[in-house]
Enzyme design. Structure first.
Site, short mmCIF file in Angstrom:
data_model
loop_
_atom_site.label_atom_id
_atom_site.label_comp_id
_atom_site.label_asym_id
_atom_site.label_seq_id
_atom_site.Cartn_x
_atom_site.Cartn_y
_atom_site.Cartn_z
N ASP A 1 -3.30 -7.89 -7.26
CA ASP A 1 -4.71 -8.23 -7.52
C ASP A 1 -4.99 -7.99 -9.00
OD1 ASP A 1 -5.36 -8.80 -4.76
OD2 ASP A 1 -5.16 -6.65 -4.42
N ARG B 1 -3.75 -10.11 4.42
CA ARG B 1 -4.20 -11.42 4.90
C ARG B 1 -3.05 -12.31 5.36
NH1 ARG B 1 -9.53 -12.40 3.48
NH2 ARG B 1 -10.40 -11.05 1.88
N HIS C 1 0.83 -1.20 0.00
CA HIS C 1 0.00 0.00 0.00
C HIS C 1 0.87 1.25 0.00
CE1 HIS C 1 -2.81 -2.95 2.01
NE2 HIS C 1 -3.58 -2.50 1.05
N GLN D 1 -8.58 -8.22 -10.25
CA GLN D 1 -9.35 -7.07 -9.77
C GLN D 1 -9.12 -5.86 -10.66
OE1 GLN D 1 -10.00 -5.80 -5.45
NE2 GLN D 1 -8.29 -4.50 -6.04
#
Length: 228
Positions: free
Chosen positions: A150, A187, A37, A153
């Site tokens: 991702d 996660r 991030h 996504q």
């Protein structure tokens, strides 16, 4: 850096820079921020005049409520990391703020939403589209930043942008990995020690498979890498 919880307050904060023609970047997250991030935030700070980091654990993209309950929640640490990376605003709304009424919209972009993760997590990508479209409407960024970790996504969101005729530019950023090759993920904190060791082997096997595929058939790679 400002921490804002309401849509009205966020839009008020963005009014002056938007009127001045400033470029606004959005980094959508579900919190539990890590180095991956951070790389997105730093890229937005480099590219844009104002960077908004959304921290919102979106319930509509969880088909397993136990998964939602177990997801890490670390807002204070998230805000500290975002500030260190140069973010201007952390937008941390409540579920009621994002969904004042139930979101019944349906987004279906086959085959991209129906294969791989889409096949195993029914409704997941519909929930992703619901929250991302809401964030795009609320923030109205020129650019939005997503990690290549991702990959599916990103493909879904690109279809979404076309579908809703949004002018936002989707910026793909490289995956950030641990020293052993495992992609950084919120996660990962949920993995047991033995699961954590096993997870790192996935990337190693994929890398070996790619290397062997240059001189071997698919069947040979399968037999040599996955069976041996």
């Amino acid at each position: 850096m400002e921490i804002i919880n309401s849509i009205v307050a966020l839009q008020n904060a963005l009014y002056a820079p938007r009127k001045a023609g400033k470029r606004i970047g959005l980094v959508p997250t579900m919190g539990a921020l890590h180095d991956g991030h951070a790389s997105l935030i730093r890229r937005s700070v480099k590219d844009c005049d104002v960077t908004v980091v959304s921290v919102f654990l979106n319930p509509t993209q969880f088909n397993d409520q136990n998964d939602l309950a177990r997801y890490p929640r670390t807002l204070e640490a998230d805000c500290a990391l975002a500030e260190t990376c140069g973010a201007d605003i952390v937008f941390a709304p409540s579920v009621k703020e994002i969904y004042p009424t139930p979101d019944t919209r349906t987004f279906a972009f086959p085959p991209v939403t129906t294969v791989m993760e889409g096949a195993y997590r029914p409704g997941h990508f519909n929930g992703v589209c619901q929250v991302v479209s809401r964030l795009f409407y609320i923030v109205k960024p020129q650019r939005a930043y997503f990690g290549e970790k991702d990959w599916q996504q990103i493909a879904v969101i690109k279809r979404l942008v076309t579908f809703i005729n949004s002018p936002v530019e989707i910026i793909e950023c490289p995956t950030i990995r641990e020293k052993d090759g495992l992609a950084k993920s919120s996660r990962n904190a949920l993995l047991a020690p033995e699961e954590r060791l096993l997870a790192a082997k996935i990337y190693a096997v994929l890398q070996e498979s790619v290397a062997r595929s240059k001189t071997k058939t698919v069947a040979e790679v399968h037999d040599e890498v996955f069976i041996s």
